[in-house]
Design a protein around this motif. Sequence first.
Motif, mmCIF file in Angstrom:
data_model
loop_
_atom_site.group_PDB
_atom_site.id
_atom_site.type_symbol
_atom_site.label_atom_id
_atom_site.label_comp_id
_atom_site.label_asym_id
_atom_site.label_seq_id
_atom_site.Cartn_x
_atom_site.Cartn_y
_atom_site.Cartn_z
ATOM 1 N N ASP A 521 -19.283 77.339 -62.316
ATOM 2 C CA ASP A 521 -20.009 78.095 -63.339
ATOM 3 C C ASP A 521 -18.995 78.869 -64.182
ATOM 4 O OD1 ASP A 521 -21.813 79.652 -64.757
ATOM 5 O OD2 ASP A 521 -22.318 80.940 -63.069
ATOM 6 N N LEU A 522 -18.958 78.546 -65.456
ATOM 7 C CA LEU A 522 -19.766 77.704 -66.316
ATOM 8 C C LEU A 522 -19.671 76.233 -65.927
ATOM 9 C CD1 LEU A 522 -18.765 79.213 -69.773
ATOM 10 C CD2 LEU A 522 -20.974 79.496 -68.686
ATOM 11 N N ASP A 523 -20.741 75.470 -66.284
ATOM 12 C CA ASP A 523 -20.647 74.021 -66.131
ATOM 13 C C ASP A 523 -19.955 73.448 -67.357
ATOM 14 O OD1 ASP A 523 -22.463 73.694 -68.259
ATOM 15 O OD2 ASP A 523 -24.165 73.330 -66.947
ATOM 16 N N GLU A 524 -19.670 72.135 -67.328
ATOM 17 C CA GLU A 524 -18.865 71.547 -68.390
ATOM 18 C C GLU A 524 -19.566 71.567 -69.744
ATOM 19 O OE1 GLU A 524 -20.608 67.870 -66.212
ATOM 20 O OE2 GLU A 524 -19.907 69.885 -65.717
ATOM 21 N N THR A 525 -20.893 71.473 -69.767
ATOM 22 C CA THR A 525 -21.605 71.467 -71.046
ATOM 23 C C THR A 525 -21.469 72.805 -71.741
ATOM 24 O OG1 THR A 525 -23.192 69.840 -70.218
ATOM 25 C CG2 THR A 525 -23.836 71.110 -72.153
ATOM 26 N N LEU A 526 -21.734 73.887 -71.007
ATOM 27 C CA LEU A 526 -21.610 75.218 -71.603
ATOM 28 C C LEU A 526 -20.152 75.551 -71.898
ATOM 29 C CD1 LEU A 526 -24.238 77.239 -69.514
ATOM 30 C CD2 LEU A 526 -24.377 76.580 -71.924
ATOM 31 N N ALA A 527 -19.230 75.134 -71.032
ATOM 32 C CA ALA A 527 -17.820 75.420 -71.278
ATOM 33 C C ALA A 527 -17.338 74.708 -72.542
ATOM 34 C CB ALA A 527 -16.989 74.993 -70.078
ATOM 35 N N ARG A 528 -17.822 73.482 -72.756
ATOM 36 C CA ARG A 528 -17.435 72.758 -73.969
ATOM 37 C C ARG A 528 -18.017 73.430 -75.202
ATOM 38 N NH1 ARG A 528 -18.325 66.231 -75.164
ATOM 39 N NH2 ARG A 528 -17.004 66.152 -77.025
ATOM 40 N N ASP A 529 -19.274 73.853 -75.111
ATOM 41 C CA ASP A 529 -19.889 74.569 -76.231
ATOM 42 C C ASP A 529 -19.151 75.875 -76.507
ATOM 43 O OD1 ASP A 529 -21.776 72.582 -76.504
ATOM 44 O OD2 ASP A 529 -23.360 73.667 -75.435
ATOM 45 N N ALA A 530 -18.744 76.571 -75.440
ATOM 46 C CA ALA A 530 -18.004 77.823 -75.612
ATOM 47 C C ALA A 530 -16.673 77.563 -76.310
ATOM 48 C CB ALA A 530 -17.777 78.479 -74.249
ATOM 49 N N GLY A 555 -12.196 74.451 -60.841
ATOM 50 C CA GLY A 555 -12.432 74.998 -62.172
ATOM 51 C C GLY A 555 -11.683 74.213 -63.234
ATOM 52 N N ILE A 556 -10.479 73.743 -62.893
ATOM 53 C CA ILE A 556 -9.725 72.890 -63.814
ATOM 54 C C ILE A 556 -10.475 71.581 -64.055
ATOM 55 C CG2 ILE A 556 -7.626 71.512 -64.066
ATOM 56 C CD1 ILE A 556 -7.098 74.382 -64.681
ATOM 57 N N ASP A 557 -11.095 71.036 -62.999
ATOM 58 C CA ASP A 557 -11.893 69.819 -63.178
ATOM 59 C C ASP A 557 -12.983 70.035 -64.220
ATOM 60 O OD1 ASP A 557 -10.485 68.392 -61.235
ATOM 61 O OD2 ASP A 557 -11.820 69.025 -59.626
ATOM 62 N N VAL A 558 -13.687 71.179 -64.115
ATOM 63 C CA VAL A 558 -14.743 71.484 -65.082
ATOM 64 C C VAL A 558 -14.150 71.625 -66.476
ATOM 65 C CG1 VAL A 558 -16.503 73.166 -65.763
ATOM 66 C CG2 VAL A 558 -16.196 72.597 -63.340
ATOM 67 N N ALA A 559 -13.015 72.323 -66.581
ATOM 68 C CA ALA A 559 -12.383 72.532 -67.884
ATOM 69 C C ALA A 559 -11.994 71.202 -68.519
ATOM 70 C CB ALA A 559 -11.162 73.434 -67.730
ATOM 71 N N ARG A 560 -11.504 70.274 -67.729
ATOM 72 C CA ARG A 560 -11.143 68.965 -68.260
ATOM 73 C C ARG A 560 -12.390 68.205 -68.726
ATOM 74 N NH1 ARG A 560 -6.115 66.858 -67.219
ATOM 75 N NH2 ARG A 560 -6.917 64.738 -66.924
ATOM 76 N N ARG A 561 -13.469 68.269 -67.938
ATOM 77 C CA ARG A 561 -14.711 67.621 -68.360
ATOM 78 C C ARG A 561 -15.271 68.275 -69.615
ATOM 79 N NH1 ARG A 561 -17.543 64.228 -65.553
ATOM 80 N NH2 ARG A 561 -19.552 65.170 -66.072
ATOM 81 N N ALA A 562 -14.871 69.528 -69.864
ATOM 82 C CA ALA A 562 -15.313 70.253 -71.060
ATOM 83 C C ALA A 562 -14.383 70.040 -72.247
ATOM 84 C CB ALA A 562 -15.414 71.749 -70.750
ATOM 85 N N TRP A 563 -13.416 69.122 -72.115
ATOM 86 C CA TRP A 563 -12.490 68.784 -73.202
ATOM 87 C C TRP A 563 -11.560 69.948 -73.554
ATOM 88 C CZ3 TRP A 563 -13.367 64.378 -76.926
ATOM 89 C CH2 TRP A 563 -14.318 63.467 -76.444
ATOM 90 N N LEU A 564 -11.244 70.821 -72.620
ATOM 91 C CA LEU A 564 -10.441 72.004 -72.923
ATOM 92 C C LEU A 564 -8.956 71.718 -72.746
ATOM 93 C CD1 LEU A 564 -12.528 74.825 -71.184
ATOM 94 C CD2 LEU A 564 -12.627 74.058 -73.566
ATOM 95 N N SER A 565 -8.158 72.307 -73.618
ATOM 96 C CA SER A 565 -6.703 72.210 -73.526
ATOM 97 C C SER A 565 -6.157 73.486 -72.888
ATOM 98 C CB SER A 565 -6.090 72.013 -74.912
ATOM 99 O OG SER A 565 -6.490 73.075 -75.774
ATOM 100 N N ALA A 566 -4.871 73.484 -72.572
ATOM 101 C CA ALA A 566 -4.278 74.608 -71.851
ATOM 102 C C ALA A 566 -4.369 75.905 -72.646
ATOM 103 C CB ALA A 566 -2.821 74.290 -71.512
ATOM 104 N N ASP A 567 -4.227 75.846 -73.966
ATOM 105 C CA ASP A 567 -4.239 77.081 -74.736
ATOM 106 C C ASP A 567 -5.619 77.739 -74.780
ATOM 107 O OD1 ASP A 567 -5.257 75.063 -76.439
ATOM 108 O OD2 ASP A 567 -4.795 76.279 -78.202
#
Length: 583
Positions: A521-530, A555-567
Motif C-alpha cells: 500500500d499504495l498499490d501499483e495503480t494508485l502509485a502510478r497515478d500518483a 515495495g520496489i516491486d510495486v514501484a516497478r509495476r507502477a512505472w516509477l523511476s529511481a528519481d
Amino acid sequence: MPRPRSVSRGADAVLSNSELARIFNEIADMLEILGEVVYKAVAYRRVADVIERYPQDVAALFAHGTPPKLPGAGPALTAKLAELSETGRLEYHARLRAQVPDGLLAMLRISGVGPRTVKLLHEELGIDSIEALRAAAENGSLRGVRGLSAKTEENILAGIARADKRSGRLLLHDADELVAGMVASLRDVPGVHRIEPAGSLRRRRATIGDLDLLAAVDDASALIEALDRLTTVERILSAGTDKSSVMLREGPRVDLMVCPPTAWGTHLVHFTGSKEHNVALRGRALARGLSLSEKGFKQVESGELLLSAEEAEVYERLDLQWVPPELREGEGEIAAAEAGTLPQLVSAAELRGDTHTHSDWTDGVDSIEAMARAARGLGREYIVLTDHSPSLGIARGLSLERIGEQRAELDRLNLELAPFRILHGTEMEIRADATLDYPDELLARFDVVLASIHTGRGQPREQLTRRALAAIENPHVDVIAHPTGRIVNVREPMPLDWPRIFEAAARTGTLLEINGSPRLDLDETLARDAGRAGVRLTVASDAHRTEELGQAEYGIDVARRAWLSADQVATTRRADALLELLH
C-alpha cells in the motif's frame, strides 16, 4: 478441475493453445454434467490434449487459412476451432454455459468430485453449489444416493476444506517462499540449465493464483520426476513430456513447463506475460509474417522455425524494446516499447534507506540496535525509526518523555554505527477529528514525520479524505504511511478522494508511501497515478522485527509495476539528500 470461461475478444485476437484447450475441456465437463453421450465429451478432451501439446500456435494457423490436421478433430470440431480462432469466442460454448449453473462447475474444484458425480447430486438432491454440497455431506444426506457412502461424505468434506484453503489467491510474499524452496530442490537436477518462476509471480502481482515454473533442460523426465517426488506435493494432476502439474499439500497448484535451452526466450516470454500482453505480441508477429508461440517464431510462408534463446531476441524481432516483466500487463507497455519510451525502472539495488521501521520501544520485537545492524547487513545506509504516537494505545505509543530518551539512545548508536545512520522519526496517528497526535513544536524536532490512519476507518469518504488532507497540509508532516490502510487478502482500502490527495501531496511535497509489508500500500495503480500527478513516493518495509526489513523490496516491486523511476522514489537518495528533499 473446472476451467475458466472463454473471453470475448476482437477479431484480431489470437488465443493461445492453452486457452483453446481449456475451453474444449470445459465443454467436455458441461456435456457430462448435462448427460450427453460419453463419446462427445471424450472427443473434446482428446482434441484438447492434442492442442495443448501441438508445437505450433493453432489459432494463428487457422487465422492464416492453413488449419492444422489435428488427430481426433473431425469436421465439426475443426469448425468450432476455426470459430474460436477467428472470433475469440464459441457460440456452442456460450449455449452450454447458459444451461449449466456456475455452482455446478465450481463443484468440480473438489478433489474426487467429477462431472458424473455433479450430475448425480444435482439430479438426486438438487445440489447446485459447493455450500449446498457441504451441507448435504455434513448432515449425512449424500449416503442416501446410490453409489455414495459415509466415506464419500468424509472425502468430500476434506476436499472442500482443501479447496477453501486454496480458494484465496496467495500473497506475493508467501508465493515467493513456496517457490524458493521448490526451485532450490530442483535446480541441481541433472540436465537443468535454468529454472525460474513465470506467470503472475514473475510479474510481481500482489496475489498469485497457480504457480508457474519454467525450466530449460536437456531431458525433461528427470526434472518432472523430481517435482512429483517433492514432499510438499499432495497429488499429481498431470505428467507429460513437456509439462507437469501438481497440487501442493499446503498451497496452490504448480505448473512446471520445460523447454530446450535454445527456445528459452520465447518460452519465458509466453509464460510470463498476461493474456493481453501476449495477444499483442502475437498480433505484431502475424503482421510480420510470423506465427509466435512458446516454441519460437514460425515463418508462415516457409514454415521455418526461428528459435530465440533469450527474451531480448523476441522483442527485438518484433521491433520492440525489451519489456520488464512487471510491465507485461497490456497497459500501454507495447506502445511505449515501440516508441522507445519505456521508463528506466527503479531497482532494489538503488534502495539506500528505509523510511518506516519500528522497535521494541513500541510495538516492535527487536531493539533499535538490532534493527539498525540488520538493515546495515542488507546494504542500507540508513533507517528512519518511526515508533508510534500515544493515540494508538495498542502499540504503546511514546510519551514526550520517552521521545527524549529515545533520541538520546539514537545519538549513542549513531556514534557507534557511523557512517550508518538512524534518523529519528515517528509514525503519528491522524485522529478521527483530523487533528494530529503530537503538537507542531514537537513534530519540528523529528528528522522525519510519518502520519497514518489506523482508527476510525469506517468514516464516510469525505471525512477520511479531510483527515488525510489535514496531515498533508501540515508543514511538519513528511510522509503519509500506507495511505489506503489496506492489508492484502485481509482488509479493503479506504475510499479516499485520490485526485485531491495527489494534488495536495504534489503541491506540498509530502511523500506517499509504498509499504512493502503484506499491505502493499499504495498499490501499483494508485502509485502510478500518483507519479503521473507529480507526487514523489517512498518505499519502506514497515518492519517490526529484523526479519521484516527485506519487505522494502516488495515495495520496489510495486514501484516497478507502477512505472516509477529511481528519481521518483525518495529512498533511493542518501540520508542527507532525503532530509534536504523533505525540509
